[in-house]
Every structure is written in C-alpha cells, then in structure tokens.
Scaffold this motif. Structure first.
Motif, PDB file in Angstrom:
ATOM      1  N   MET A   1     -37.221 -38.472 -38.946  1.00  0.00           N
ATOM      2  CA  MET A   1     -36.561 -37.185 -39.211  1.00  0.00           C
ATOM      3  C   MET A   1     -37.491 -36.310 -40.029  1.00  0.00           C
ATOM      4  N   SER A   2     -37.692 -35.089 -39.622  1.00  0.00           N
ATOM      5  CA  SER A   2     -38.503 -34.147 -40.377  1.00  0.00           C
ATOM      6  C   SER A   2     -37.787 -33.781 -41.661  1.00  0.00           C
ATOM      7  N   GLU A   3     -38.546 -33.613 -42.746  1.00  0.00           N
ATOM      8  CA  GLU A   3     -37.910 -33.256 -44.005  1.00  0.00           C
ATOM      9  C   GLU A   3     -37.384 -31.835 -43.990  1.00  0.00           C
ATOM     10  N   HIS A   4     -37.726 -31.046 -42.990  1.00  0.00           N
ATOM     11  CA  HIS A   4     -37.197 -29.690 -42.860  1.00  0.00           C
ATOM     12  C   HIS A   4     -36.081 -29.631 -41.826  1.00  0.00           C
ATOM     13  N   ASP A   5     -35.624 -30.806 -41.372  1.00  0.00           N
ATOM     14  CA  ASP A   5     -34.735 -30.854 -40.224  1.00  0.00           C
ATOM     15  C   ASP A   5     -33.272 -30.991 -40.596  1.00  0.00           C
ATOM     16  N   TYR A   6     -32.970 -31.205 -41.891  1.00  0.00           N
ATOM     17  CA  TYR A   6     -31.587 -31.518 -42.235  1.00  0.00           C
ATOM     18  C   TYR A   6     -30.675 -30.323 -42.177  1.00  0.00           C
ATOM     19  N   SER A   7     -31.223 -29.118 -42.136  1.00  0.00           N
ATOM     20  CA  SER A   7     -30.382 -27.924 -42.164  1.00  0.00           C
ATOM     21  C   SER A   7     -31.005 -26.817 -41.336  1.00  0.00           C
ATOM     22  N   PRO A   8     -30.163 -25.995 -40.660  1.00  0.00           N
ATOM     23  CA  PRO A   8     -30.715 -24.860 -39.935  1.00  0.00           C
ATOM     24  C   PRO A   8     -31.112 -23.729 -40.872  1.00  0.00           C
ATOM     25  N   LEU A   9     -30.712 -23.849 -42.123  1.00  0.00           N
ATOM     26  CA  LEU A   9     -31.029 -22.815 -43.107  1.00  0.00           C
ATOM     27  C   LEU A   9     -31.855 -23.452 -44.208  1.00  0.00           C
ATOM     28  N   THR A  10     -33.108 -23.111 -44.280  1.00  0.00           N
ATOM     29  CA  THR A  10     -33.956 -23.728 -45.294  1.00  0.00           C
ATOM     30  C   THR A  10     -34.618 -22.717 -46.209  1.00  0.00           C
TER      31      THR A  10
ATOM     32  N   ALA B   1     -35.772 -39.611 -34.273  1.00  0.00           N
ATOM     33  CA  ALA B   1     -36.054 -38.702 -35.389  1.00  0.00           C
ATOM     34  C   ALA B   1     -36.027 -39.393 -36.744  1.00  0.00           C
ATOM     35  N   ASP B   2     -35.809 -40.721 -36.756  1.00  0.00           N
ATOM     36  CA  ASP B   2     -35.706 -41.476 -38.005  1.00  0.00           C
ATOM     37  C   ASP B   2     -34.587 -40.921 -38.880  1.00  0.00           C
ATOM     38  N   ASP B   3     -33.483 -40.549 -38.248  1.00  0.00           N
ATOM     39  CA  ASP B   3     -32.323 -39.983 -38.932  1.00  0.00           C
ATOM     40  C   ASP B   3     -31.330 -41.110 -39.182  1.00  0.00           C
ATOM     41  N   GLY B   4     -31.495 -41.770 -40.345  1.00  0.00           N
ATOM     42  CA  GLY B   4     -30.682 -42.939 -40.636  1.00  0.00           C
ATOM     43  C   GLY B   4     -29.203 -42.636 -40.726  1.00  0.00           C
ATOM     44  N   TRP B   5     -28.857 -41.487 -41.300  1.00  0.00           N
ATOM     45  CA  TRP B   5     -27.447 -41.144 -41.454  1.00  0.00           C
ATOM     46  C   TRP B   5     -26.777 -40.980 -40.093  1.00  0.00           C
ATOM     47  N   ALA B   6     -27.403 -40.203 -39.189  1.00  0.00           N
ATOM     48  CA  ALA B   6     -26.817 -39.969 -37.869  1.00  0.00           C
ATOM     49  C   ALA B   6     -26.771 -41.256 -37.061  1.00  0.00           C
ATOM     50  N   ALA B   7     -27.800 -42.095 -37.191  1.00  0.00           N
ATOM     51  CA  ALA B   7     -27.808 -43.355 -36.455  1.00  0.00           C
ATOM     52  C   ALA B   7     -26.672 -44.262 -36.907  1.00  0.00           C
ATOM     53  N   ALA B   8     -26.469 -44.358 -38.224  1.00  0.00           N
ATOM     54  CA  ALA B   8     -25.382 -45.198 -38.741  1.00  0.00           C
ATOM     55  C   ALA B   8     -24.025 -44.669 -38.283  1.00  0.00           C
TER      56      ALA B   8
END
Length: 505
Positions: free
Chosen positions: A1-10, A213-220
């Motif tokens: 997961m990109s560190e800029h990917d968690y939100s559409p507003l950064t 994307a290595d998005d642990g939260w979404a995967a869980a």
C-alpha cells in the motif's frame, strides 16, 4: 500500500502525518510511534479545517497505537476548533468523516452516525467525487457494523441503506484504498441482504487488490466478509479459517472496533462447530481488546480529572493572588488598586438605578503625632481600629478602602437613604464614631486620641471626578479646624443643596 494511498484527500494532511497512518495500517507500530512523536514536536502553521483535519488524523493514529490519552487530547482539541468553523468544502467533509470514524472507534456509534451523515451532506456540496466517495465509504461501513449488531428484523433495512450508499461510492472512484474499502464494505452489505454469490465475487476481487497493495486493513476486512458469507452458507470450517485470519490481520492494525467484532463472529463460528477452545480463545481476544480500551479510557479520564483539578486549583490561586494584590495587608481593606478596579462598575450600577453615587474621603487628623508619641506599632493599631469603625458604620455593599497612609475612601452604592443626605449622614456617623471611640487600650492615656476630617462628594459618574470633588471638600474641612465633615456639591447640579458642613466641635 502506498503511504499516500489511504485517502483521496492528502493536501490538507502533512506528508509525515500521512506516513504515520501508513505505518499504523501496515502494522509497523514501533516506527509509527517514533514518527508520531516526531511530528507532534514540530509546530505546524495550518489553521481552520486544515488544522482540524490534521489533529483528528493524528488522534486516529494515536488511538490505533493504544495511546488513548493522547488520542483524546488531540480529538478534543480538534473538536473544539471544529465548533468554531462552519462545515463547508472538501476538507470539512473529510474531517467530519474522520472524526465520525474516531468517535465510532470510541464506542459512540449513534453520535458517530450523525457526524458521518453530516460529512456526506457537506461532501455532496463540494461536487468532488473523491471526497463524496470517501465519506460514503465511512458511513456505509459504520452502518454495516450497526446492522451486524441489530436485531434480525432491523438488520435488513440497515444493510439495504448501506448497500445503496456504498454502490453510489463505487460509481464515483476507481482504484486506490477508498475503492478497495468500498468494495469490501459493499460486499458486506450484500451478505447482509442475502446476495452471497455477488458478495463473494466482489470480496475476492477486493482481497486480491488489497494483497497486491499491501493493504493489511482491507485484506483483513475482506477475509472477515468472506467468513460471514461462508457462515451464512453454513460452511463453518472455511468460515473459521477465514475469520481467524481476519482477526489476526486486524489485530496488527490496532482497530479495536473491528477486533471486537471479528472476535465475536469467530467465537460464534467456533461454537457452531463445537470448538469450545477456539470459541473461548476468540472471546478472550475480543475481551482483551475491550478491556484495553476501557482501562485506558479510565486512565485518560483520571488524568483529565486531575488536569481539571489542577486547573481549578490554579484558577483559585490566581484569583487569590489578584485579591491579595488588591487588598491592604495592614487593615484588610481594599487598597487603591482594588478601589480603582471595582469603583467604575459600582458607580455605573448605582447610576443605572437612578441613585446618586457618593464618595467619602477620610483623613486622620494629626496622625504623625500619634506615631511620634505612641510609636509606629500603636499607629498601625490605630489605623486597624479606624478601619473597623469604618466597616461598622457602612453597609456590607459599600466599598471601604485604604487609599494611602492615613487616608481612607468609601464609595457608597445603591444608597436607600435620602439621595441628598446619604453621603453626609454616613460621613457624620464615621466622624462621631472615631471621635467618641475609647482609644486608651490602643494609645494609652497620654497620646491625643485621633479624629478624622472628611470630604464628601456626589454626582459625577467617574471615580477621578468624585475623588477630586471630595478632596476639595476634605481640604476645606482641614482648613476649618479638622474633626468635621465638608460636602462638595456637583457643579452641574445647581439644585443640589445638602448640608455644606457638619462639625463635631
């Protein structure tokens, strides 16, 4: 997961704060804690909604890192600033959504839903698809959690509302973390309304995207949704495996709300299989998450209570210091500073009631002789005695002050006596009380007992005008033999004719 990917507003979140959230949701808690401490030490010039968004984002990170006291402090600061801002624009919508998510994590789901609905309403006004999609995802996901806890007759309607909102969100964005989260949440709502095949297909796609994307939260969360679907199909063995993986994954993210939810579902699945050891283990993990929140909240409340106690203590000390600064230590009367602070308010209040403010200026006659003959200690005792006589002859509401040395000032407020005589009458009572007082205990038999000369003035609405007029009258009393009262009428009131002088001789 990109560190800029968690939100559409950064753009409203500092880059280092974005990285803190990335590290938290990737399970890198040590690095996240270190970086959070670093960003908290640096001042940031942001204001308005941009500052609120930053504070709430930090509060969420602190909450996930089990630093609940810090999370509460940051959330309270952000919420306080939020109260002063009108919710409008992309940043406001996003911030309301973040705060709603945090409040839900703290266990206040109904309040969170109100805030999340407001975030969607504000987002619709921005005409920005990414903003609206993010807000819809938070609201829909929270409704899913609510539906999971509702009685069966109510759950269907809540899941249906969530599905509608999440479908709208999916139509607005493609790719990125919000899209993955929308897919997972939408799949959960499909499970809730019984559309299991669609839910599994959608959730499997979301799981692949999350793992890539290595998005642990979404995967869980995706594994949890698949577990719920398998459970509803009565495929309990795969449901148990998926739910166990989901719980392991979400524990790494520190999302206590999901930990508790996943643990309960895993326990139910284990119970259905007769796996009592697995059921007990799942319940313990859910209970541990709840207990950690409860205990930390208790600690935070205790700290908040202690801070409040210290604040009250500091306030009282400050008030006491202000009062001490405005009080004469020898006589206990208000001093010159206290008189100047209080007099304008009292004069204004008296005049507003149609009454005459009076100022009585008292000067001790031949006080230097008292000090010379009886000593300064006796002179101080005499001043204390005169202060007591002044208090005795005045009302509790009147302001009695030691102006300087052997000079006293009395401000008569709300006088109920005849407005033309109130000041002179009180002044004469004071003069007579001092003149007839038994001074032998204080000064002995050889020292001439003190008397007072008094100037009285009324009418002007300013302290300095009243004082000047009373000083003129006092000078006249001194010139005409002392131990007497002189009244200075207000120059603008030609009909003002109180007794011009009162003498004790």
């Amino acid at each position: 997961m990109s560190e800029h990917d968690y939100s559409p507003l950064t753009e409203h979140i500092p880059s280092q704060d974005q990285r803190v959230r990335f590290l938290v949701e990737s399970g890198q808690t040590d690095e996240a804690n270190t970086l959070l401490d670093a960003v908290l030490e640096r001042p940031d010039p942001r204001t308005g909604w941009h500052r609120v968004a930053m504070l709430v984002n930090r509060a969420i990170a602190a909450w996930r890192l089990d630093r609940l006291t810090l999370a509460l402090e940051l959330a309270a600061e952000g919420w306080t600033e939020l109260d002063a801002e009108r919710p409008e624009g992309r940043t406001a919508a996003h911030t309301l959504g973040l705060l709603g998510h945090l409040i839900d994590s703290m266990g206040h789901r109904r309040a969170a839903l109100d805030m999340l609905r407001l975030s969607v309403e504000v987002a619709r006004g921005t005409e920005d698809d990414a903003t609206l999609a993010a807000c819809l995802q938070r609201l829909g996901g929270t409704l899913n959690m609510l539906a999971s806890q509702e009685a069966s007759e109510n759950a269907g309607a809540v899941f249906a509302e969530s599905r509608s909102l999440l479908a709208e969100g999916l139509s607005l964005v493609e790719g990125g973390r919000v899209h993955r989260s929308l897919l997972v949440a939408h799949a959960r709502s499909l499970v809730g309304v019984g559309r299991l095949a669609e839910a599994e297909e959608e959730c499997s796609r979301a799981l692949l995207l999350a793992e890539a994307a290595d998005d642990g939260w979404a995967a869980a969360t995706a594994r949890w949704v698949l577990a719920c679907s398998a459970r509803d199909r009565d495929d309990l063995v795969p449901a148990r495996a998926l739910a166990a993986e989901a719980l392991d994954g979400v524990e790494r993210t520190g999302d206590t709300t999901l930990i508790h939810r996943f643990a309960e579902d895993l326990a139910d699945i284990c119970a259905g299989l007769g796996d009592h050891r697995g059921e007990a283990n799942a319940l313990r993990r859910g209970l541990a998450a709840s207990r950690k929140v409860t205990e930390t909240l208790k600690e935070a409340m205790g700290q908040a209570l202690e801070q409040r106690r210290l604040a009250v203590q500091a306030h009282r000390a400050a008030v006491a210091a202000r009062e001490a600064a405005a009080r004469d230590p020898l006589t206990g009367l208000v001093n010159r500073l206290g008189l100047e602070r209080s007099a304008p308010r009292l004069i204004k209040r008296t005049a507003s009631k149609g009454r005459v403010p009076w100022l009585v200026l008292v000067d001790v006659d031949w006080f230097k002789d008292v000090n010379d003959d009886a000593g300064h200690a006796a002179g101080d005792a005499a001043l204390r005695e005169i202060a007591q006589l002044l208090r005795r002859e005045c009302r509790a509401d009147d302001l009695v002050a030691r102006w300087a040395g052997d000079e006293f000032v009395i401000l008569l407020v709300d006088a109920t006596e005849n407005r033309l005589d109130a000041g002179p009458v009180v002044a004469e009572r004071i003069r007579a009380a001092v003149d007839t007082h038994d001074w032998r205990t204080v000064l002995g038999k050889t020292t001439r007992p003190p008397t007072v000369s008094i100037g009285v003035a009324a009418g002007p609405s300013q302290l300095d005008q009243l004082f000047t007029a009373a000083d003129v009258a006092l000078y006249r009393a001194k010139q005409q033999g002392r131990n007497r009262v002189e009244v200075q009428p207000p120059p603008e009131d030609k009909g003002f004719t109180p007794r011009q002088s009162l003498s004790g001789s």
